[in-house]
Enzyme design. Structure first.
Site, mmCIF file in Angstrom:
data_model
loop_
_atom_site.group_PDB
_atom_site.id
_atom_site.type_symbol
_atom_site.label_atom_id
_atom_site.label_comp_id
_atom_site.label_asym_id
_atom_site.label_seq_id
_atom_site.Cartn_x
_atom_site.Cartn_y
_atom_site.Cartn_z
ATOM 1 N N ASP A 186 2.181 -0.206 -8.338
ATOM 2 C CA ASP A 186 1.535 -0.408 -7.034
ATOM 3 C C ASP A 186 1.429 0.962 -6.366
ATOM 4 O O ASP A 186 2.395 1.724 -6.297
ATOM 5 C CB ASP A 186 2.363 -1.353 -6.154
ATOM 6 C CG ASP A 186 1.673 -1.631 -4.832
ATOM 7 O OD1 ASP A 186 0.894 -2.583 -4.792
ATOM 8 O OD2 ASP A 186 1.936 -0.886 -3.857
ATOM 9 N N LEU A 187 0.220 1.306 -5.884
ATOM 10 C CA LEU A 187 -0.010 2.620 -5.287
ATOM 11 C C LEU A 187 0.608 2.692 -3.891
ATOM 12 O O LEU A 187 0.485 1.762 -3.093
ATOM 13 C CB LEU A 187 -1.500 2.917 -5.203
ATOM 14 C CG LEU A 187 -2.252 2.944 -6.545
ATOM 15 C CD1 LEU A 187 -3.700 3.322 -6.325
ATOM 16 C CD2 LEU A 187 -1.597 3.926 -7.510
ATOM 17 N N ASP A 218 -4.681 -2.620 -5.241
ATOM 18 C CA ASP A 218 -4.209 -1.333 -5.743
ATOM 19 C C ASP A 218 -3.053 -1.535 -6.717
ATOM 20 O O ASP A 218 -2.140 -0.727 -6.780
ATOM 21 C CB ASP A 218 -3.787 -0.427 -4.576
ATOM 22 C CG ASP A 218 -2.687 -1.059 -3.713
ATOM 23 O OD1 ASP A 218 -2.398 -2.262 -3.910
ATOM 24 O OD2 ASP A 218 -2.124 -0.356 -2.866
#
Length: 1012
Positions: free
Chosen positions: A882-883, A925
């Site tokens: 996960d960004l 994301d």
């Protein structure tokens, strides 16, 4: 008191949560939440003081425009849930399909977003039938139905979902009309007198909404236990899920309010003649009052200091004379600082306008001077002189829009009202831009207009997005509805037909209303076990289609080939089936297989039947064979010659009588073929010959003749003519070879498909069409089956005369002689190249993310299930990424920049894995990596370090350097793991959240079903 706009439901969950969690109590607030009673309006209740706060949609802007002192405290719904709903079966996919339809909505401010959408697309009232809203949630069904109705997407679609009825949502936001939904507001005087109370109420309410969005089930249970509501728990949970889509807390801060967006809404109300907009709406914003109070406090403090300074100066006038100069110098420096600060604010404003693709200008109508903001110049991509003019601006206008824009400006010089228009410009780089502009005239004290001010908004992306939506709708209609191929969309669970195109209705003989919803078993004549057997055979024979027999509405049975594949239809697993009628082809193949036998066998000779008719005495003689042929036991035959007409086919009677009359009158013979109808209604063809015998006086005395039953001969001739016609006119290519493989005959379709003429292929081997895509073993297997079974069929790739490859479905049948030996081979094939390409595209689209082209969640699940079935040597790792910091990229640089970042991150991740490993995008994301044969902690640790470093590398997007990081959760999986696909992903997801809690930009590694 908080006055709601409707009954108790999840739409107001945040306020219930603030009450249930004690957020209001924490702010020393005692709040009573009152549902709408059905009388009056929420705005009137707040203005009258019976409630201090209220909930309203974008109509609150209209209230402010009409002079009502309301102030928006916080925006709850960033998007209006109001739109139009239509049945999927109605084929109304967008507003353009509403023409000629019955549309139910309110023609007032409540449904202004719908009116604005129709106006934006130039859909006039005369284009459809308006039906006043009855508030019947199921108005799309029943006796008195409408084609489309105004609904809340958070509510009414649930009822149709429960009935198993598929619907389509027409969202105005997709067509450039994006209104706010629910907004919390108060009365201006109450805000002025109680600023602390309003601020406290706002804080507690937003905290309540944050809780409700994170814990929807808890809030739903509280509503059911504490409030009167007509909705079930499932209905409220549905509403909760849809409400989150309207609020979008993942992308936009709760309570966020945009004045420019409200100005856009106000200009739309103005265009709809609901109210006049003069461009002054700043007082509707709560933030404006906060800034005003801070400014007032600053002024008060400054005045107090000035008064104090004056008293000191008066008292010490002789003492502080020298210090006066120092104070003046200090004041000058302070003013310079304020000037610098003002300049800095102006710079920030310019940057904000540039980021929003907005700009401003002012045109002095007196001296024709024109001022452009820097944001205006950059937004339009212009390059102009230091002193711009309207003539200079006109050079950038699109030729088709110049006169209209100029006439509008000239008209506004005489009209004291604001106006909004759209036009196109050619930017400095030559790019065509679409611009929305709001223009406000400026008047002097005498009311004379001396200048025009304008705000421009670059809406090119929105316009192109709308064009893409319309193009997609048209493409879909062309691919499914307008296509001449018979197509059905079938629910893979129930077998019900979800959609059918016009070609399907024509083929099956049903109208749309009857065919859609019908179960496929009413068309397919095979039983369930027979259907499963056919599917199994298709797999074994490596066919990409099934052979079924379908029943038409008139009872006729047709042989069909069904080419089908899985698709996702609005969340449902469905099958897209293309049906090809092969009845004629099958009949032809059967006829072709037996034609040589029928041609070789000679017709057995049959005896002639004799008859004689005495004209004078009207005595008729018939031989036994003739009696048998005519079936004289027929009830309509009385033994006379005239009654023979009753035995002749009605279409041949007139021709027979004319021939007999001519024979009698002229004393000649007659020769004709005609049909007779036997007692069992069977029809026989006969060949009749006769001669007229004259008496001594030369008058006709009798007719003598013979008849022969030629029914079998006639029918065989008809069949041969039909076979020849089918061969010549068949759409499929046909090729006939001898046993050595030399081509001896082809049809016209063969030449059209391959590009070869008949002279070019006669005597040649079919291998001249070979594409080289199939090896020697493929053709050896083909000939083995053909020699052993006498038939082969399958798909292969061949090459046309000009070298183009094409896919064909080929059936080869062996024709045998009287001894059962192969004498010829007949090949029948159809060009399926487009079908192959379309199926390949659909399969790719179903399993890949459209933005990054990476595999999607569906493909990931498929690959994980495949690995979980290999228990013996199962070793792989699931890496959930996960960004960190992605949302600020979207907020600061726009969604386009965010999309480019996601594509770049996906490419980086792929560069660190092996060819057999997998990177999938599973959310906004979020990415998941599936790594095979990597089950050691140290190996996974090294890979995770590389992934972290790769994600953190700076990236230039649209000229801006952006940096994000990643939080990674890893799960090691081996053959002892008992978890399912969802459980393994959840474990990796949980490990990723632990990484975020540990400060982000790190990773956590676990083994399956055990903590690390």
């Amino acid at each position: 008191m908080l006055q709601l706009k409707w009954k108790h439901q999840f739409q107001f969950a945040g306020f219930y949560a603030a009450q249930m969690q004690g957020f209001y109590s924490d702010e020393d607030l005692d709040v009573d939440i009152k549902p709408f009673a059905g009388e009056g309006s929420v705005v009137d209740a707040v203005i009258s003081g019976s409630a201090q706060f209220g909930i309203a949609d974008s109509s609150i802007v209209l209230a402010r425009m009409t002079g009502k002192p309301v102030v928006v405290v916080a925006t709850i719904f960033q998007h209006s849930p109001l739109g139009l709903l239509s049945l999927k079966s109605s084929e109304i996919l967008g507003p353009l399909e509403l023409k000629g339809k019955r549309v139910m909505y309110l023609k007032n401010a409540d449904d202004a977003v719908i009116t604005a959408m129709l106006s934006e697309l130039n859909i006039k009232d005369s284009d459809f039938t308006h039906v006043p809203h009855t508030f019947n949630d199921m108005a799309l069904l029943g006796d008195d139905t409408v084609d489309a109705m105004a609904v809340y997407f958070t509510d009414q679609p649930y009822f149709y979902q429960q009935q198993g009825v598929d619907v389509h949502q027409i969202n105005p936001a997709n067509y450039g009309i994006d209104f706010y939904g629910d907004m919390l507001f108060t009365q201006e005087d109450y805000l002025t007198k109680n600023p602390d109370t309003v601020a406290a109420f706002r804080r507690a309410s937003l905290k309540g909404w944050q809780f409700a969005l994170n814990h929807p089930e808890a809030v739903v249970d509280w509503i059911l236990e504490n409030l009167p509501t007509e909705k079930t728990r499932e209905h409220l949970l549905f509403e909760a899920q849809q409400t989150a889509k309207m609020i979008r807390p993942d992308l936009i801060e709760l309570g966020h309010f945009s004045l420019s967006r409200v100005q856009r809404i106000a200009s739309i109300y103005d265009q709809l003649n609901l109210a006049d907009y003069d461009g002054s709406l700043a007082d509707i914003s709560y933030e404006a009052y906060q800034k005003r109070d801070n400014a007032a406090l600053m002024v008060t403090k400054t005045l107090a200091l000035i008064i104090f300074a004056l008293l000191v100066l008066i008292y010490f006038v002789s003492f502080v004379n020298k210090r006066l100069k120092a104070q003046v110098a200090n004041k000058t420096e302070l003013l310079q600082q304020k000037s610098a600060k003002l300049k800095k604010v102006k710079t920030h404003l310019e940057r904000a306008q540039i980021a929003a693709k907005q700009g401003s200008w002012e045109w002095n109508c007196t001296d024709n001077s024109l001022w452009w903001s820097q944001s205006f110049i950059k937004t339009l991509g212009l390059t102009v002189a230091d002193s711009p003019s309207f003539e200079a601006f006109a050079e950038f206008l699109h030729d088709d829009d110049k006169s209209r824009v100029y006439e509008t400006y000239q008209a506004l010089k005489q009209c004291p009202t604001s106006y909004q228009m759209s036009y196109r410009v050619l930017s400095g780089s030559g790019t065509e831009l679409y611009i929305d502009e709001t223009i406000r005239p400026i008047s002097d004290s005498d009311g004379n207009i001396y200048a025009l001010q304008g705000i421009v908004q670059d809406v090119t992306d929105k316009k192109r997005a709308a064009d893409k939506i319309l193009a997609s709708e048209r493409l879909y209609r062309q691919m499914f509805d307008v296509n001449t191929a018979v197509k059905l969309l079938i629910d893979s669970t129930t077998g019900n037909i979800l959609r059918a195109n016009d070609a399907a209705c024509q083929f099956y003989g049903y109208d749309q209303k009857t065919l859609v919803g019908m179960n496929i078993t009413k068309i397919n004549t095979l039983t369930l076990s027979e259907t499963h057997h056919e599917m199994k055979q298709a797999i074994e024979q490596k066919r990409n289609f099934y052979r079924f027999t379908h029943r038409l509405a008139n009872g006729e049975l047709r042989d069909v080939e069904v080419h089908t594949g899985p698709v996702n239809a609005d969340g449902k697993q469905a099958l897209l089936s293309i049906i090809i009628d092969v009845t004629q082809r099958n009949d032809y193949e059967k006829a072709l297989k037996n034609s040589e036998t029928r041609i070789r066998l000679a017709q057995k000779s049959s005896g002639f039947s004799v008859w004689e008719w005495s004209i004078v005495s009207d005595v008729l003689y018939l031989s036994d064979e003739m009696k048998e042929l005519l079936d004289i036991h027929h009830s309509s035959f009385d033994g006379s010659f005239a009654s023979i007409a009753n035995l002749i086919h009605p279409n041949d009677v007139k021709r027979w009588k004319k021939s007999i009359q001519s024979t009698v009158e002229n004393g000649t013979g007659h020769d004709m073929k005609l049909r007779i109808v036997r007692q069992d209604q069977s029809i026989r063809w006969i060949h009749a010959n006769g001669e007229c015998t004259l008496d001594d006086k030369g008058q006709p005395a009798k007719l003598t003749g013979v008849c022969k039953d030629i029914t079998e001969e006639y029918e065989k001739e008809s069949q041969l003519r039909l076979a020849a016609s089918v061969f010549s006119h068949a759409q499929e290519g046909i090729i006939i070879t001898d046993t050595s493989g030399k081509i001896i005959e082809t049809n016209e379709a063969f030449h059209q498909i391959t590009g070869y003429s008949k002279d070019e292929v006669l005597g040649k081997n079919p291998s001249l069409l070979s594409s080289g895509n199939h090896d020697k073993s493929f053709y050896q297997a083909m000939w083995r089956q053909l020699l052993s079974e006498g038939r082969w069929q399958g798909k292969l790739w061949n090459k046309t005369k000009n070298g183009e490859l094409f896919a064909e479905y080929l059936t080869i049948s062996a024709v045998t002689n009287g001894q059962g030996e192969h004498s010829h081979y007949v090949g029948v094939f159809s060009d399926i190249t487009e079908q192959e390409e379309r199926e390949e595209y659909l399969i790719h689209a179903a399993y890949h993310d459209p933005l990054t082209a990476l595999p999607n969640r569906k493909y990931l699940h498929k690959e994980m299930r495949k690995r979980l079935t290999q228990k013996a040597d199962m070793q792989f790792s699931v890496i959930f990424i996960d960004l960190d910091g992605f949302k600020p990229v979207n907020d600061n640089y726009g969604h386009e920049a965010g999309d480019k970042l996601l594509v770049a991150i996906g490419q980086r991740l792929e560069s660190h894995i092996r060819e057999n490993d997998l990177v999938a995008r599973v959310g906004g994301d979020e990415f998941v990596i599936l790594v095979d044969q990597l089950s050691e902690y140290q190996e996974l640790q090294k890979l995770s370090d590389r992934l972290l470093a790769s994600a953190a590398e700076p990236l230039v997007v649209n000229g801006n350097v952006v940096t994000v990081s990643a939080s990674i959760g890893c799960v090691l999986v081996n053959n002892s793991c008992q978890g399912s696909v969802d459980e393994l992903i959840d474990q990796a997801d949980g490990a990723m959240y632990q990484a975020k809690q540990q400060g982000k930009n790190c990773y956590v590694i676990k083994t399956c079903c055990a903590a690390s």
